[in-house]
Design a protein around this motif. Structure first.
Motif, PDB file in Angstrom:
ATOM      1  N   GLU A  23       0.835  -1.245  -0.106  1.00 33.42           N
ATOM      2  CA  GLU A  23      -0.003   0.047  -0.022  1.00 33.42           C
ATOM      3  C   GLU A  23       0.845   1.382   0.167  1.00 33.42           C
ATOM      4  O   GLU A  23       0.778   2.052  -0.589  1.00 33.42           O
ATOM      5  CB  GLU A  23      -0.985   0.123   1.509  1.00 33.42           C
ATOM      6  N   ASP A  54      -1.340  10.663   3.599  1.00 37.07           N
ATOM      7  CA  ASP A  54      -1.453   9.739   2.399  1.00 37.07           C
ATOM      8  C   ASP A  54      -0.663   8.564   3.301  1.00 37.07           C
ATOM      9  O   ASP A  54      -1.175   7.266   2.637  1.00 37.07           O
ATOM     10  CB  ASP A  54      -0.430  10.231   1.569  1.00 37.07           C
ATOM     11  N   ALA A  57      -3.429   6.838   5.404  1.00 37.75           N
ATOM     12  CA  ALA A  57      -4.409   6.378   4.596  1.00 37.75           C
ATOM     13  C   ALA A  57      -4.212   4.886   4.056  1.00 37.75           C
ATOM     14  O   ALA A  57      -4.628   3.807   3.730  1.00 37.75           O
ATOM     15  CB  ALA A  57      -4.873   7.281   3.523  1.00 37.75           C
ATOM     16  N   ALA A  58      -2.795   4.730   3.538  1.00 37.48           N
ATOM     17  CA  ALA A  58      -2.164   3.579   2.989  1.00 37.48           C
ATOM     18  C   ALA A  58      -2.178   2.658   4.048  1.00 37.48           C
ATOM     19  O   ALA A  58      -2.569   1.522   3.816  1.00 37.48           O
ATOM     20  CB  ALA A  58      -0.911   3.906   2.310  1.00 37.48           C
ATOM     21  N   GLU A  60      -4.027   2.471   6.872  1.00 35.80           N
ATOM     22  CA  GLU A  60      -5.207   1.924   7.009  1.00 35.80           C
ATOM     23  C   GLU A  60      -5.988   0.967   6.172  1.00 35.80           C
ATOM     24  O   GLU A  60      -6.667   0.219   6.382  1.00 35.80           O
ATOM     25  CB  GLU A  60      -5.932   3.381   7.411  1.00 35.80           C
ATOM     26  N   GLU A  61      -5.588   1.338   4.674  1.00 35.73           N
ATOM     27  CA  GLU A  61      -6.037   0.522   3.622  1.00 35.73           C
ATOM     28  C   GLU A  61      -5.445  -0.865   3.795  1.00 35.73           C
ATOM     29  O   GLU A  61      -6.319  -1.907   3.486  1.00 35.73           O
ATOM     30  CB  GLU A  61      -5.407   1.242   2.387  1.00 35.73           C
TER      31      GLU A  61
END
Length: 71
Positions: A23, A54, A57-58, A60-61
């Motif tokens: 990710e 950013d 978010a990666a 968490e993805e």
């Protein structure tokens, strides 16, 4: 080049490291990602300053939580 170290909680094995690496590598400018599952740290080398949002978010993805960022 810029190097930042992030602390990520919830990683327990090599598969976890792989998901996080995959990710983070999608973020523009990332050159390398090194994950240390034992310490819960992720070292990211990039050709520019990355936005912490950013990276968060990666992470968490991938299913984990970014807890701190240094560097």
């Amino acid at each position: 080049m810029t190097e930042c170290i992030y602390t990520v909680s919830g990683m327990a094995c090599g598969h976890c490291a792989g998901f996080v690496t995959e990710e983070i590598e999608r973020i523009a400018g990332v050159l390398a990602v090194a994950v240390d599952v034992e310490t819960g740290t992720v070292t990211v080398t990039s050709n520019r300053d990355l936005n912490v949002a950013d990276v968060r978010a990666a992470v968490e993805e991938a299913g984990y939580e970014l807890t701190t960022a240094t560097g």
